[in-house]
Design a protein around this motif. Structure first.
Motif, PDB file in Angstrom:
ATOM      1  N   GLY A 103      55.268  22.195  -5.305  1.00  0.00           N
ATOM      2  CA  GLY A 103      55.869  21.067  -4.599  1.00  0.00           C
ATOM      3  C   GLY A 103      54.821  20.191  -3.940  1.00  0.00           C
ATOM      4  O   GLY A 103      54.902  18.960  -3.980  1.00  0.00           O
ATOM      5  N   ILE A 104      53.832  20.817  -3.311  1.00  0.00           N
ATOM      6  CA  ILE A 104      52.739  20.062  -2.670  1.00  0.00           C
ATOM      7  C   ILE A 104      51.978  19.258  -3.714  1.00  0.00           C
ATOM      8  O   ILE A 104      51.669  18.082  -3.512  1.00  0.00           O
ATOM      9  N   PHE A 105      51.671  19.882  -4.840  1.00  0.00           N
ATOM     10  CA  PHE A 105      50.948  19.175  -5.900  1.00  0.00           C
ATOM     11  C   PHE A 105      51.763  17.988  -6.418  1.00  0.00           C
ATOM     12  O   PHE A 105      51.216  16.928  -6.689  1.00  0.00           O
ATOM     13  N   THR A 132      46.204  21.786 -13.683  1.00  0.00           N
ATOM     14  CA  THR A 132      45.354  22.120 -14.828  1.00  0.00           C
ATOM     15  C   THR A 132      45.323  23.608 -15.130  1.00  0.00           C
ATOM     16  O   THR A 132      44.718  24.025 -16.102  1.00  0.00           O
ATOM     17  N   HIS A 133      45.951  24.431 -14.258  1.00  0.00           N
ATOM     18  CA  HIS A 133      45.952  25.894 -14.413  1.00  0.00           C
ATOM     19  C   HIS A 133      44.532  26.443 -14.438  1.00  0.00           C
ATOM     20  O   HIS A 133      44.200  27.323 -15.223  1.00  0.00           O
ATOM     21  N   SER A 134      43.691  25.909 -13.581  1.00  0.00           N
ATOM     22  CA  SER A 134      42.306  26.378 -13.473  1.00  0.00           C
ATOM     23  C   SER A 134      41.933  26.455 -11.995  1.00  0.00           C
ATOM     24  O   SER A 134      42.748  26.171 -11.109  1.00  0.00           O
ATOM     25  N   ASN A 135      40.687  26.801 -11.738  1.00  0.00           N
ATOM     26  CA  ASN A 135      40.198  26.856 -10.354  1.00  0.00           C
ATOM     27  C   ASN A 135      40.199  25.484  -9.696  1.00  0.00           C
ATOM     28  O   ASN A 135      40.201  25.377  -8.474  1.00  0.00           O
ATOM     29  N   ASP A 156      40.897  24.146  -5.700  1.00  0.00           N
ATOM     30  CA  ASP A 156      40.058  23.196  -4.961  1.00  0.00           C
ATOM     31  C   ASP A 156      40.890  22.004  -4.482  1.00  0.00           C
ATOM     32  O   ASP A 156      40.722  21.538  -3.344  1.00  0.00           O
ATOM     33  N   ASN A 157      41.783  21.520  -5.338  1.00  0.00           N
ATOM     34  CA  ASN A 157      42.661  20.407  -4.947  1.00  0.00           C
ATOM     35  C   ASN A 157      43.574  20.817  -3.800  1.00  0.00           C
ATOM     36  O   ASN A 157      43.817  20.029  -2.881  1.00  0.00           O
TER      37      ASN A 157
END
Length: 191
Positions: A164-166, A174-177, A181-182
């Motif tokens: 929800g935040i994203f 992106t389903h990555s690290n 970080d974001n």
């Protein structure tokens, strides 16, 4: 009153049943009678109670046929080295095109399905016996399951918040690290 709902026949279902019976390479007597009966009926209103019972039997047979065909597909997908003798014989029968081989194959598939049902019933019975013999152990297992369920609910809730935040921040997932970080950047901005 508990139980199944009364069978409500539709023209579409009767047509599908008729098509199924027509595609069979060999028909059982009940299927032959059903085909003959369906050819002589003009509409659903023409069906008597006996006709409906005959259709019901054919529906049961079609469902059993579908289960046997699913079992046959599972046998075909099994690696040849892992097939037992019965499964190999079933595949040999499947290659033949005579009536005796056809019905022998179906009988063998029925036997496999029956064995699987008995194994499942035995497993369930053993669990029931274990539950009766060791109620404390069963309560502990139940508590562990409930604890795991609560933990999973928390994880789903956190994941939902995260998504929800994203979404609100219009970040691309992106389903990555980089996602973490974001998220860290978002929290810093919020603080």
């Amino acid at each position: 009153m508990a139980g199944r709902k009364a069978l409500v026949l539709t023209a579409k279902e009767i047509n599908e049943l008729g098509r199924h019976i027509l595609t069979l390479p060999f028909k059982r007597r009940v299927e032959e009678r059903c085909l003959h009966m369906l050819k002589n009926k003009k509409s659903l209103q023409d069906l008597s109670e006996q006709d409906r019972q005959l259709i019901q039997k054919c529906r049961y047979e079609r469902n059993a046929y579908n289960k046997r065909m699913l079992q046959l597909q599972l046998i075909q997908q099994t690696e040849p080295a892992k097939r037992n003798a019965l499964q190999q014989n079933i595949l040999k029968l499947h290659q033949k095109h005579d009536i005796d081989a056809y019905f022998a194959m179906h009988d063998a598939l029925d036997e496999i399905l029956k064995t699987q049902r008995h194994q499942t019933a035995a497993k369930n019975l053993n669990q029931k016996i274990e539950k009766a013999l060791n109620p404390e152990q069963q309560k502990e297992k139940q508590n562990q399951k409930q604890q795991k369920k609560r933990e999973d609910q928390i994880k789903y809730f956190i994941g939902s918040l995260y998504l929800g935040i994203f979404e609100r921040a219009k970040f691309q997932i992106t389903h990555s690290n980089q996602d973490l970080d974001n998220l860290k950047t978002l929290f810093r901005m919020a603080l």
